[in-house]
Design a protein around this motif. Sequence first.
Motif, PDB file in Angstrom:
ATOM      1  N   ASP A 122      31.063  -4.900  44.341  1.00  0.00           N
ATOM      2  CA  ASP A 122      30.732  -5.970  43.125  1.00  0.00           C
ATOM      3  C   ASP A 122      30.843  -5.437  41.953  1.00  0.00           C
ATOM      4  O   ASP A 122      30.741  -4.330  41.566  1.00  0.00           O
ATOM      5  N   VAL A 133      29.261  -1.657  42.418  1.00  0.00           N
ATOM      6  CA  VAL A 133      28.124  -1.417  43.466  1.00  0.00           C
ATOM      7  C   VAL A 133      28.720  -1.702  44.980  1.00  0.00           C
ATOM      8  O   VAL A 133      29.199  -2.891  44.900  1.00  0.00           O
ATOM      9  N   SER A 135      27.851  -2.593  48.698  1.00  0.00           N
ATOM     10  CA  SER A 135      26.607  -2.737  49.524  1.00  0.00           C
ATOM     11  C   SER A 135      27.202  -3.415  51.020  1.00  0.00           C
ATOM     12  O   SER A 135      28.588  -3.850  50.926  1.00  0.00           O
ATOM     13  N   PRO A 192      22.006  -1.259  48.402  1.00  0.00           N
ATOM     14  CA  PRO A 192      23.072  -1.142  47.399  1.00  0.00           C
ATOM     15  C   PRO A 192      23.209   0.267  47.122  1.00  0.00           C
ATOM     16  O   PRO A 192      22.284   0.932  46.528  1.00  0.00           O
TER      17      PRO A 192
END
Length: 168
Positions: A32, A51, A53, A100
């Motif tokens: 992200d 990020v 995740s 995350p």
Amino acid sequence: MARLLCLATTLVLLGASAASAHGFKAGAVEIDHPWSRATAPSAANGAAYFVLSTNGKEEDRLLSASTPVADKAELHTHLMDNGVMKMRPVNAIEVAPGSPTALAPGGLHVMLLGLKQPLVKGKSFPLTLVFEKAGPTVVQVDVQGAGETAPSHGGGAGHTGHQAPAKP
């Protein structure tokens, strides 16, 4: 007329969400808002942040990174050592389901060593990320202002949230 208005509203909403999205996928791993700070023309190094995740059931690990804008890209973290903040390479970055992992200034990041050109605000560059299970994927990193501490959510380089193709 109502039908036309509904269609126009739908198109506007779809366009707005596409313009603000800046995410990529590698298998079950989501990447992200990849971003970087602008660098001075004489800067030898830079960094990339994002990020990670996964909504999958298994952990994955970011193993390495590379980019054509630098001689080398390394996975790094910041550590406090006798009251002094130091950067250190790490072998991998864990991506656990439901938790995350932020790569951000002052923490985990991708260090760009030997920049071949300055990182310029408003531009972007490709970054190949290699995951243990998901394999390689290419993301576009938006360059923000030099003093930024988080990514702009305006999608500076106009990314639409699609998966970028992996390099062969």
